[in-house]
Design an enzyme around this catalytic site. Structure first.
Site, PDB file in Angstrom:
ATOM      1  CE1 TYR A  53      -4.344  -1.384   0.276  1.00  0.00           C
ATOM      2  CE2 TYR A  53      -3.104  -3.115   1.390  1.00  0.00           C
ATOM      3  CZ  TYR A  53      -4.254  -2.677   0.758  1.00  0.00           C
ATOM      4  OH  TYR A  53      -5.309  -3.539   0.596  1.00  0.00           O
TER       5      TYR A  53
ATOM      6  CD  GLU B 100      -6.207  -6.374   1.920  1.00  0.00           C
ATOM      7  OE1 GLU B 100      -4.989  -6.233   2.181  1.00  0.00           O
ATOM      8  OE2 GLU B 100      -6.803  -5.668   1.074  1.00  0.00           O
TER       9      GLU B 100
END
Length: 397
Positions: free
Chosen positions: A98, A140
């Protein structure tokens, strides 16, 4: 929740940013994958990059998430982001990735917006990004933990134990793990990613529904996609045309949030083409449970010969105490006892009340059938759908 200052800036700039998102995401992917080509190796789908679907899906998800923050600041974003999180889990996405995405995405924002990308604007949209990224990372992490994994550890070697040709372009592969570790559980409707080494040396992963499994075996069904010279169908073609019993495949842990709900509500399973695969898993689970639930299986296809798992589906429906099926075919059907000719018409179907409806198939098909279901009085909240590419429907359905 966005800060008050950032919310005001995002609200003022969202029309400009939304109009530029396709350009922003195109530059983002071109720059990131140009400088970091290793990300195409096993992570990013180059077929979706080639078609532009991935950038359109990313743009849609960012716009939908920003709108959610502004219009419903007290709502958790889990429902909006769950599908993305499960797809990431099936690919082993890690938290540090990310940071990479953030760098290239905001470089693209600054380049595209130019002077309009003031420090206040960048700061506000940076807050949107990290709220979205933080929500996905948390989702997640929970899915990884439920599977006994952390990011990047989802892959496992499976041997092809059996192959069955379902139609001329569709084959089922029965898989067994090559190690003795326990098999991960899966919910009917979930999928796995299969990663192949392509002829040019780049690994590519695609998602396939688990259509069944018992003991130490799991089954997937692969439809060969004819995509000409584009990479869109490269994995399915290689799987379908070359994989035989004894071969080894790299397969991920199961993922997917469109799964059969427990309870006694009636179930309506609606599919087209290879979208029958998650429905087959649901029928298998209901049959294993000797379920007394009312079940209606509706399917559309090009012809009876193209309908994968047609006989198996009919046998499972017959095995259930309160189940029925109906098929529509573009060619064939009408008086031959195999189904109706034409497109699926929900107005001709007696839908059970209070049913949970599951959709899977090409996006135009699902849009059409969902609209028909709503016209028939089915609440939108009871209709769930599965897609196996970038979700171009996200935030707009």
């Amino acid at each position: 929740m966005l800060s008050t200052e950032s919310a005001a800036t995002v609200r003022a700039t969202i029309p400009v940013v939304a109009d530029a998102l396709d350009t922003i995401t195109a530059r983002f992917y071109d720059t990131m994958l140009g400088e970091r080509p290793e990300l195409l190796d096993g992570l990013f789908n180059r077929g979706n990059q080639s078609s532009g679907e991935q950038r359109r899906a990313l743009a849609g998800s960012i716009a939908a998430f920003a709108a959610l923050l502004l219009d419903h600041p007290d709502e958790r974003p889990d429902a909006l982001l769950s599908r993305i999180a499960h797809k990431h889990v099936s690919l082993g996405v890690t938290e540090d990735q990310y940071v990479i995405v953030h760098r290239y995405l905001f470089d693209a924002i600054a380049h595209t917006l130019g002077d309009a990308a003031t420090p206040d604007v960048v700061r506000a949209w940076d807050e949107v990004y990290w709220l979205m990224a933080g929500s996905l990372i948390a989702l997640e992490a929970r899915v990884y933990a439920s599977r006994g994994h952390s990011g990047g550890e989802v892959w496992r070697s499976w041997r092809v134990a059996d192959r069955r040709q379902e139609t001329s372009d569709t084959a089922s592969l029965t898989l067994e793990p090559e190690d003795d570790a326990p098999l991960p559980d899966f919910e009917p409707g979930q999928y796995v990613s299969v990663q192949l080494l392509m002829p040019d040396g780049v690994r590519q992963a695609r998602q396939y529904s688990l259509t069944g499994g018992d003991g130490k075996r799991r089954r997937i069904t692969v439809k060969r996609l004819n995509a000409g010279d584009t990479p869109a169908g490269e994995v399915s073609t290689l799987l379908h045309d070359t994989v035989v019993p004894g071969d080894t495949l790299t397969v991920s842990t199961p993922a997917g949030d469109v799964t059969l709900a427990e309870g006694d509500h009636p179930v309506v399973l609606v599919s087209a083409g290879i979208g029958c695969t998650p429905m087959l898993a649901m029928l298998n689970r209901l049959a294993e449970q000797d379920s007394a639930r009312t079940v209606l299986a509706l399917h559309a296809d090009r012809s009876p010969e193209d309908h994968a798992h047609r006989e198996e589906t009919a046998a499972l429906v017959d095995a259930l105490s309160d189940a029925s099926a109906r098929n529509w075919y573009e060619t064939g059907g009408d008086g031959d006892g195999e189904g109706d000719r034409g497109l699926m018409d929900i107005s001709t179907v007696d839908l059970p009340e209070n049913a949970d409806v599951y959709l899977c198939g090409p996006l135009p098909f699902m849009r059409n059938v969902r609209a028909q279901m709503i016209d028939a009085g089915v609440p939108a909240r009871r209709i769930r759908y599965e897609v196996f590419g970038p979700d171009l429907w996200l935030g707009a359905n």
